[in-house]
Design an enzyme around this catalytic site. Structure first.
Site, mmCIF file in Angstrom:
data_model
loop_
_atom_site.group_PDB
_atom_site.id
_atom_site.type_symbol
_atom_site.label_atom_id
_atom_site.label_comp_id
_atom_site.label_asym_id
_atom_site.label_seq_id
_atom_site.Cartn_x
_atom_site.Cartn_y
_atom_site.Cartn_z
ATOM 1 N N LYS A 114 0.835 -1.215 0.000
ATOM 2 C CA LYS A 114 0.000 0.000 0.000
ATOM 3 C C LYS A 114 0.858 1.249 0.000
ATOM 4 C CE LYS A 114 -4.504 -1.512 1.347
ATOM 5 N NZ LYS A 114 -5.684 -1.328 2.154
ATOM 6 N N LYS A 196 -3.689 -10.421 -6.723
ATOM 7 C CA LYS A 196 -4.956 -10.653 -6.025
ATOM 8 C C LYS A 196 -6.104 -9.858 -6.657
ATOM 9 C CE LYS A 196 -5.846 -8.418 -2.120
ATOM 10 N NZ LYS A 196 -5.949 -7.925 -0.747
ATOM 11 N N LYS A 199 -10.601 -4.887 -4.706
ATOM 12 C CA LYS A 199 -11.706 -3.949 -4.908
ATOM 13 C C LYS A 199 -11.207 -2.573 -5.297
ATOM 14 C CE LYS A 199 -12.922 -4.519 -0.034
ATOM 15 N NZ LYS A 199 -11.894 -4.008 0.853
HETATM 16 P P1 TYM Z 1 -10.385 -6.467 3.042
HETATM 17 O O1 TYM Z 1 -11.436 -5.446 3.205
HETATM 18 O O2 TYM Z 1 -9.248 -6.196 2.126
HETATM 19 O O3 TYM Z 1 -11.018 -7.829 2.580
HETATM 20 C C1 TYM Z 1 -12.116 -8.401 3.285
HETATM 21 C C2 TYM Z 1 -12.014 -9.915 3.307
HETATM 22 O O4 TYM Z 1 -11.949 -10.426 1.981
HETATM 23 C C3 TYM Z 1 -10.797 -11.248 1.823
HETATM 24 N N1 TYM Z 1 -10.290 -11.056 0.458
HETATM 25 C C4 TYM Z 1 -10.051 -12.057 -0.388
HETATM 26 N N2 TYM Z 1 -10.168 -13.385 -0.275
HETATM 27 C C5 TYM Z 1 -9.836 -14.127 -1.340
HETATM 28 N N3 TYM Z 1 -9.400 -13.615 -2.512
HETATM 29 C C6 TYM Z 1 -9.268 -12.282 -2.671
HETATM 30 N N4 TYM Z 1 -8.854 -11.775 -3.826
HETATM 31 C C7 TYM Z 1 -9.594 -11.426 -1.581
HETATM 32 N N5 TYM Z 1 -9.582 -10.082 -1.400
HETATM 33 C C8 TYM Z 1 -10.006 -9.876 -0.148
HETATM 34 C C9 TYM Z 1 -9.801 -10.732 2.864
HETATM 35 O O5 TYM Z 1 -8.854 -11.709 3.196
HETATM 36 C C10 TYM Z 1 -10.726 -10.404 4.007
HETATM 37 O O6 TYM Z 1 -11.043 -11.566 4.738
HETATM 38 N N6 TYM Z 1 -7.750 -5.952 7.247
HETATM 39 C C11 TYM Z 1 -8.921 -6.538 6.665
HETATM 40 C C12 TYM Z 1 -10.208 -6.074 7.314
HETATM 41 C C13 TYM Z 1 -10.228 -6.265 8.787
HETATM 42 C C14 TYM Z 1 -10.433 -7.480 9.486
HETATM 43 C C15 TYM Z 1 -10.398 -7.150 10.859
HETATM 44 C C16 TYM Z 1 -10.634 -8.810 9.072
HETATM 45 C C17 TYM Z 1 -10.093 -5.283 9.719
HETATM 46 N N7 TYM Z 1 -10.203 -5.825 10.957
HETATM 47 C C18 TYM Z 1 -10.548 -8.134 11.858
HETATM 48 C C19 TYM Z 1 -10.772 -9.781 10.065
HETATM 49 C C20 TYM Z 1 -10.730 -9.434 11.412
HETATM 50 C C21 TYM Z 1 -8.983 -6.154 5.194
HETATM 51 O O7 TYM Z 1 -8.381 -5.210 4.743
HETATM 52 O O8 TYM Z 1 -9.818 -6.905 4.473
#
Ligand code: TYM
Length: 331
Positions: A114, A196, A199
């Site tokens: 990032k 990956k 979004k």
């Molecule tokens: P974020 O918002 O990037 O993504 C949310 C969830 O989606 C999963 N994910 C994917 N899984 C498979 N293939 C992909 N291409 C893909 N892109 C995203 C992520 O692994 C995630 O599970 N830091 C986290 C958000 C967060 C969080 C937490 C998660 C904040 N606090 C506490 C669990 C527990 C994040 O940026 O996810």
């Protein structure tokens, strides 16, 4: 809450939810919700490490929360809320910052990625982001965290911080385990299957939004980058085909091996069409529920207001324990 084990997970309200978020996280949340006490948050505090437009963010937060419910999460049985509505997240995050080492944060690959992408805004929040995530999880004495594999490193840091804190102050935090799906742990971009599905990808053909209509889904899969070998097999070097097989397997619930057998002798065109059809059918009921729910603002409002109240109660309990251990005077 009953005495079932606890799940916490969240998605950042940035861009739009993708098929990666759905298969890596949301779908598993729905599958696990009956066996756990679940706490699902729209992690809006996390989202401002990148500049956001206030009006767009407010709308997106509502859209994401509505999508949680549309996917089939029961917002009355479980806790569904906005992270910014429970101030204990920010409070515990500060405390845990004092137990996280810069050496650990320096190693986080998401921070490195990032900061390369947003070189003009490498703010301290981007750096301490994983500590806030640790606070999210540890506040609820969480047993299980269902996430995609990209969050594994953050989760390990969370465990390390909790173990360190417990080592000093006794048994304060439950040490959480990750729940990472096999087939859908890392859904790749349709345009660059070595990275990956994200979004925030500026190329909309790289990702499927969970709200994309059937024609858009078909078109995006048709354009998906594959290879010139013409053989449907799952092996190193066939990133595009591996990704399509992974998506198909995650959606149909069959193993990758079964999917490879199903497509034996067929061409890439057929594979792309069938993956598209499977995804369209998977998302259809969610999209219909989403359209209904967006008309029911009062219900959504009730879910997140009640959710924050219940989450706040649980979080306050942990925070109180932490304050006592640290030596703060009782309020
Ligand atoms: P974020 O918002 O990037 O993504 C949310 C969830 O989606 C999963 N994910 C994917 N899984 C498979 N293939 C992909 N291409 C893909 N892109 C995203 C992520 O692994 C995630 O599970 N830091 C986290 C958000 C967060 C969080 C937490 C998660 C904040 N606090 C506490 C669990 C527990 C994040 O940026 O996810």
């Amino acid at each position: 809450m009953s005495d079932k084990p606890i799940i916490f997970s969240g998605i950042q309200p940035t861009g739009c939810s993708t098929l990666g978020n759905y298969l890596g996280a949301l779908k598993n949340w729905v599958d696990l919700q009956n066996d756990y006490n679940c706490i699902f948050s729209v992690v809006d505090l996390h989202s401002i490490t990148v500049r956001q437009d206030a009006t767009a963010l407010r709308k997106r937060c509502m859209d994401f929360l509505t999508q949680y419910l549309a996917c089939g999460i029961d917002g009355e049985e479980n806790i569904v809320f906005f992270q910014s509505h429970v101030s204990a997240h920010a409070e515990l995050s500060w405390i845990l910052n004092c137990f996280a080492y810069m050496g650990e944060l320096n190693r986080m690959t998401q921070f490195k990625d990032k900061s390369a992408k947003h070189a003009d805004n490498i703010n301290a929040g981007l750096y301490t982001y994983p500590v806030l995530m640790a606070a999210d999880i540890l506040l609820y004495q969480t047993d299980l965290v269902p996430v995609g594999i990209d969050q594994k490193q953050h989760l390990e840091l969370c465990r390390d911080i909790a173990i360190r804190f417990n080592g000093i102050y006794g048994d304060v935090f439950k040490i959480p385990e990750g729940y990472i799906p096999k087939e859908a742990a890392r859904i790749m971009s349709l345009q660059d299957p070595t990275s990956k599905m994200s979004k925030s990808d500026p190329n909309v053909n790289g990702f499927i939004s969970i709200l994309d209509d059937p024609d858009t889904i078909k078109r995006k899969f048709k354009r998906a980058v594959t290879d010139s070998e013409g053989e449907i097999a799952f092996r190193d070097g066939k990133d595009g085909i591996n990704n399509l097989l992974n998506i198909y397997s995650a959606v149909t619930g069959q193993s990758v091996e079964q999917s490879v057998n199903e497509f034996a002798g067929l061409g890439y065109g057929v594979l792309k069409e069938r993956v598209a059809e499977a995804v369209i059918e998977e998302l259809r009921p969610m999209q219909e529920r989403y359209a209904d729910l967006t008309k029911n603002k009062d219900y959504i409002n009730k879910i997140y207001t009640e959710g924050a109240k219940r989450a706040g109660y649980m979080a306050a309990k942990t925070l109180r324990k932490v304050h006592r251990k640290l030596g703060y005077v009782d309020r």
